[in-house]
Write a protein that holds these residues in place. Structure first.
Motif, short mmCIF file in Angstrom:
data_model
loop_
_atom_site.label_atom_id
_atom_site.label_comp_id
_atom_site.label_asym_id
_atom_site.label_seq_id
_atom_site.Cartn_x
_atom_site.Cartn_y
_atom_site.Cartn_z
N VAL A 110 48.52 -37.30 18.68
CA VAL A 110 47.49 -37.32 17.64
C VAL A 110 46.39 -38.25 18.14
CG1 VAL A 110 46.95 -37.74 15.22
CG2 VAL A 110 49.23 -36.96 15.84
N THR A 111 45.21 -37.70 18.35
CA THR A 111 44.16 -38.39 19.09
C THR A 111 42.98 -38.75 18.20
OG1 THR A 111 44.78 -36.89 20.87
CG2 THR A 111 42.86 -38.29 21.24
N GLY A 112 42.87 -40.01 17.84
CA GLY A 112 41.73 -40.44 17.02
C GLY A 112 40.41 -40.22 17.71
N SER A 113 40.31 -40.62 18.99
CA SER A 113 39.02 -40.56 19.68
C SER A 113 38.48 -39.14 19.82
CB SER A 113 39.12 -41.23 21.05
OG SER A 113 39.97 -40.49 21.90
N SER A 114 39.34 -38.13 19.94
CA SER A 114 38.84 -36.76 20.06
C SER A 114 38.14 -36.32 18.78
CB SER A 114 39.97 -35.78 20.39
OG SER A 114 40.88 -35.67 19.32
N HIS A 115 38.53 -36.91 17.66
CA HIS A 115 37.92 -36.55 16.38
C HIS A 115 36.51 -37.12 16.23
CE1 HIS A 115 41.96 -35.17 15.78
NE2 HIS A 115 41.49 -34.44 14.77
N CYS A 116 36.12 -38.04 17.12
CA CYS A 116 34.73 -38.51 17.14
C CYS A 116 33.78 -37.36 17.49
CB CYS A 116 34.55 -39.63 18.16
SG CYS A 116 35.46 -41.12 17.76
N SER A 117 34.28 -36.38 18.22
CA SER A 117 33.51 -35.18 18.55
C SER A 117 33.79 -34.05 17.57
CB SER A 117 33.86 -34.70 19.97
OG SER A 117 33.56 -35.68 20.92
N LEU A 118 35.03 -33.92 17.15
CA LEU A 118 35.40 -32.81 16.26
C LEU A 118 34.79 -32.94 14.87
CD1 LEU A 118 39.15 -32.47 17.26
CD2 LEU A 118 37.30 -30.85 17.77
N ILE A 119 34.73 -34.14 14.33
CA ILE A 119 34.22 -34.33 12.97
C ILE A 119 32.76 -33.89 12.85
CG2 ILE A 119 33.71 -36.04 11.17
CD1 ILE A 119 36.36 -37.46 12.07
N PRO A 120 31.85 -34.36 13.71
CA PRO A 120 30.46 -33.90 13.54
C PRO A 120 30.31 -32.39 13.79
CG PRO A 120 30.64 -35.31 15.47
CD PRO A 120 31.95 -35.38 14.76
N TYR A 121 31.08 -31.85 14.72
CA TYR A 121 31.01 -30.41 15.00
C TYR A 121 31.44 -29.60 13.77
CZ TYR A 121 32.06 -25.80 16.80
OH TYR A 121 32.11 -24.43 16.96
N TRP A 122 32.63 -29.89 13.26
CA TRP A 122 33.16 -29.11 12.14
C TRP A 122 32.42 -29.42 10.84
CZ3 TRP A 122 35.18 -24.75 12.86
CH2 TRP A 122 35.93 -24.50 14.02
N SER A 123 31.91 -30.63 10.67
CA SER A 123 31.13 -30.95 9.48
C SER A 123 29.91 -30.04 9.40
CB SER A 123 30.69 -32.42 9.53
OG SER A 123 29.88 -32.74 8.42
N GLU A 124 29.25 -29.86 10.51
CA GLU A 124 28.07 -28.98 10.55
C GLU A 124 28.48 -27.52 10.34
OE1 GLU A 124 25.28 -27.62 14.09
OE2 GLU A 124 24.85 -29.69 13.47
N ALA A 133 42.12 -32.48 8.99
CA ALA A 133 42.39 -31.95 10.33
C ALA A 133 43.89 -31.99 10.59
CB ALA A 133 41.66 -32.77 11.38
N TYR A 134 44.33 -31.11 11.46
CA TYR A 134 45.75 -31.06 11.83
C TYR A 134 45.83 -30.91 13.34
CZ TYR A 134 50.68 -29.54 11.57
OH TYR A 134 52.04 -29.42 11.70
N GLN A 135 46.43 -31.90 14.02
CA GLN A 135 46.60 -31.80 15.46
C GLN A 135 47.94 -31.13 15.72
OE1 GLN A 135 44.94 -34.92 17.70
NE2 GLN A 135 46.04 -34.43 19.58
N ARG A 139 54.37 -33.42 18.34
CA ARG A 139 54.65 -34.39 17.28
C ARG A 139 53.84 -34.10 16.01
NH1 ARG A 139 53.66 -40.43 18.69
NH2 ARG A 139 51.77 -40.22 17.51
N LYS A 140 52.68 -33.54 16.15
CA LYS A 140 51.79 -33.12 15.06
C LYS A 140 51.31 -34.28 14.20
CE LYS A 140 54.00 -28.61 14.77
NZ LYS A 140 54.45 -28.71 16.12
N GLY A 141 50.16 -34.08 13.56
CA GLY A 141 49.66 -35.09 12.66
C GLY A 141 48.45 -34.62 11.88
N TYR A 142 48.39 -35.02 10.61
CA TYR A 142 47.25 -34.74 9.74
C TYR A 142 46.32 -35.94 9.74
CZ TYR A 142 49.79 -30.79 7.75
OH TYR A 142 50.46 -29.60 7.57
#
Length: 168
Positions: A110-124, A133-135, A139-142
């Motif tokens: 579960v990667t916090g730093s990757s969501h720095c890119s995913l959040i602005p992309y998916w927000s738009e 989000a669900y990785q 191990r999986k994680g919400y």
């Protein structure tokens, strides 16, 4: 508060979750070398780049089924970061997997730093500021995600796996 190479990292408790405040890294359209794309069993519909490569797929099923040939991805091919594979989610806003050539684990759980890119992309794309989000790693994680423009908030559960003391 933690001092990191990319600046301060602030962690707060929000209800039963830990919330991290990160800088936003909106990915932009890019071209990935064909040799790197051959490492993925399914071709993405879109290729983007921020610190990490972001490969966007048609569906959650594609991201789940994705097979990656790690031997075709040398750490020398990446300045920093890794490869994020993502799609719109079925029961959540978006899903992802994160691959880090040369890392201790090839697929990060579960990667916090990757969501720095995913959040602005998916927000738009979704027209939303708050998303779930669900990785899809083993191990999986919400993660609860918030787009604040220049910053993103990422909140999730954490499990204590070790405690200790350091004497200086």
């Amino acid at each position: 508060d933690f001092e990191t190479m990319s600046g301060p990292l602030i962690v707060k408790r929000k209800d039963h979750l830990l919330q991290l405040d990160f800088p936003s890294r909106k990915p932009e359209a890019a071209e990935m070398k064909e040799g790197l794309l051959k490492a993925f069993s399914i071709s993405p519909k879109e290729v983007l780049k921020s610190r990490d490569w972001v490969l966007v797929y048609d569906s959650e099923a594609d991201v789940r089924a994705l097979k990656v040939n790690a031997s075709l991805l040398s750490p020398k091919q990446f300045e920093k970061g890794g490869i994020i594979c993502t799609a719109k989610g079925d029961g959540v806003d978006f899903v992802s997997r994160f691959f880090f050539p040369g890392g201790a684990l090839f697929e990060d759980p579960v990667t916090g730093s990757s969501h720095c890119s995913l959040i602005p992309y998916w927000s738009e794309k979704l027209g939303k500021k708050e998303m779930i989000a669900y990785q899809l790693s083993e191990r999986k994680g919400y993660l609860n995600c918030t787009d604040l423009g220049e910053r993103v908030l990422i909140a999730g559960n954490a499990v204590t796996y070790m405690t200790g003391e350091i004497e200086i």
